[in-house]
Design an enzyme around this catalytic site. Structure first.
Site, PDB file in Angstrom:
ATOM      1  N   ASP A  38       0.863  -1.191   0.000  1.00  0.00           N
ATOM      2  CA  ASP A  38       0.000   0.000   0.000  1.00  0.00           C
ATOM      3  C   ASP A  38       0.896   1.237   0.000  1.00  0.00           C
ATOM      4  O   ASP A  38       2.011   1.175  -0.499  1.00  0.00           O
ATOM      5  CB  ASP A  38      -0.948  -0.070   1.206  1.00  0.00           C
ATOM      6  CG  ASP A  38      -2.262   0.642   0.931  1.00  0.00           C
ATOM      7  OD1 ASP A  38      -2.198   1.841   0.578  1.00  0.00           O
ATOM      8  OD2 ASP A  38      -3.333   0.029   1.056  1.00  0.00           O
ATOM      9  N   HIS A  88       2.187   1.970  -3.198  1.00  0.00           N
ATOM     10  CA  HIS A  88       1.338   2.998  -3.796  1.00  0.00           C
ATOM     11  C   HIS A  88       1.948   4.390  -3.730  1.00  0.00           C
ATOM     12  O   HIS A  88       1.286   5.375  -4.024  1.00  0.00           O
ATOM     13  CB  HIS A  88      -0.047   2.982  -3.151  1.00  0.00           C
ATOM     14  CG  HIS A  88      -0.794   1.696  -3.378  1.00  0.00           C
ATOM     15  ND1 HIS A  88      -2.047   1.454  -2.890  1.00  0.00           N
ATOM     16  CD2 HIS A  88      -0.452   0.567  -4.053  1.00  0.00           C
ATOM     17  CE1 HIS A  88      -2.445   0.230  -3.244  1.00  0.00           C
ATOM     18  NE2 HIS A  88      -1.489  -0.322  -3.940  1.00  0.00           N
TER      19      HIS A  88
END
Ligand SMILES: *[C@@H]1O[C@H](CO)[C@@H](O)[C@H](O)[C@H]1NC(C)=O
Ligand SMILES: *[C@@H]1O[C@H](CO)[C@@H](O)[C@H](O)[C@H]1NC(C)=O
Length: 404
Positions: free
Chosen positions: A225, A248
């Protein structure tokens, strides 16, 4: 004569007493509380939950600087709460591999594995690794579908920790975030490492909220993430020499989702490298914010992108999984933002997108000395809406090629 002898003996006695007293003091001053010492009884391959708690209790009560030590070796830990205030500066030095139970239900606290709270002059150090053993949790994670899913454990949680340092240690395979920082001041992460596979769920590297003066430097984060995510109420954050990927990317937000959010300001991200991440540097806020807030003085400088899908992004219509109401625009006012010297490659054609809120344009946005090449197929382009950045030394394809 007799009197002198008594004096000599008495003096020797006093010297011996003070010597042994100072030995006791030295022991305390050296202040090492090893969880595997006979007093605490931790054993390699054993559960050190209780030894750790006992060693911490003694170390925290010591009047001079102290250190809780986990030596090299493999240890199991169901949970730990390192809570202050302590009497003197204190360090937790972990040199071994510390493992969480694979099953989240076996943790002492399902939502947090290891918590540091209400501490000052605290150091977490050592060559050791915290293994959250998150594989089973990621497989079972259904929080995207079920908003009321059970919480999963953050590996290292810092609450109200001030003038403190985290250095050298590694976090792997956290069940949820590797690190969560809340209500902290002047906390530095240095030579810190966090890794989990690119397809692990919700394993943000370091999440910061409601904190001032956090400094993340020479740190490596590879995860599923956000690499670093910055929540509301963050001020004076420095991110320096951090490498991210997979994951991310570095994200300010999501902001503008909850009614009690605070402003974000003074974010400096410099000399970072992102490799094969979904996003590079971004600011995101939800539409239909319940409260008007600001995100200002945010600067990204000297950033290298290697094969990043969305290298430069402001998204004020952020709405993952359709869990939001897009009817009214975001009420997070973004201003004084710069993107300077951003270079490398984009894996998708839309390398720069600045999508600001309708009726609340982003202000004082600067884009300079930036050049990206396309590593994938197509023609490089950029899109800007509700923003008029000052642009210098940026090729036309990246200089708001299309506008709303
Ligand atoms: C961040 O920490 C690094 C390493 O300790 C230090 O060199 C740097 O000056 C710090 N930066 C800030 C803004 O505190
Ligand atoms: C923009 O941000 C920088 C760095 O935080 C700050 O020094 C400067 O005063 C800000 N400029 C404006 C116009 O607010």
């Amino acid at each position: 004569m007799g009197h002198n002898l008594v004096m000599v003996i008495f003096t020797i006695f006093l010297l011996l007493c003070s010597a042994s007293a100072s030995r006791v003091r030295d022991f305390l001053a050296a202040g090492d509380f090893d969880v595997t010492s006979p007093k605490y009884g931790g054993k390699p391959n054993g559960d050190i939950s209780q030894p750790m708690a006992n060693a911490w209790k003694d170390a925290c009560a010591a009047a001079s600087p102290s250190r809780v030590i986990v030596p090299k070796g493999i240890f199991h830990l169901k949970g730990a709460v390192f809570k202050g205030p302590c009497k003197a500066p204190i360090e937790v030095q972990v040199n071994g591999l510390v493992k969480a139970p694979a099953d989240g239900a076996q943790l002492t606290n399902r939502a947090v594995w290891i918590q540091f709270s209400q501490l000052e002059k605290f150091t977490l150090s050592g060559s050791g690794t915290f293994d959250g053993q998150g594989q089973k949790t990621w497989k079972e994670n259904d929080c995207n579908k079920k908003p009321n899913c059970l919480p999963n454990a953050i590996s290292l949680r810092f609450d109200n920790v001030k003038h403190s340092l985290v250095r050298d240690v590694t976090s792997i395979n956290s069940k949820e975030f590797h690190v969560n920082v809340l209500g902290c001041e002047q906390l530095t992460f240095q030579h810190f490492t966090a890794t989990a596979p690119g397809d692990s769920v919700n394993t943000d590297g370091i999440h910061i909220g409601r904190s001032t003066g956090i400094n993340i430097t020479v740190t490596k984060i590879a995860t599923g993430d956000d690499c670093i995510s910055v929540g509301d109420g963050t001020r004076q954050l420095t991110v320096n020499k951090v490498t991210c990927g997979p994951g991310h990317g570095i994200s300010i937000g999501s902001l503008g989702r909850y009614p009690n959010e605070d402003h974000v300001s003074g974010i400096n991200v410099r000399d970072c490298t992102l490799t094969s991440t979904l996003n590079g540097v971004r600011i995101k806020s939800f539409p239909s914010s319940p409260k008007a807030t600001t995100a200002s003085d945010i600067h990204f400088e000297h950033i290298i992108m290697n094969n990043v899908a969305n290298p430069v992004l402001i998204d004020q219509e952020y709405c993952p999984w359709g869990h939001c109401d897009k009817k009214t625009p975001s009420k997070v006012k973004i201003s004084n933002v710069s993107f300077k010297n951003i270079r490398g490659t984009s894996s998708t054609p839309l390398a720069l997108k600045l999508l600001c809120a309708k009726g609340l344009p982003c202000e004082k946005v600067e884009l300079s000395d930036t050049d990206l090449k396309l590593s994938g197929q197509g023609t490089l382009t950029s899109h800007c809406a509700n923003v008029q950045p000052t642009i210098t030394r940026v090729p036309p394809a990246l200089a708001c090629a299309t506008k709303a």
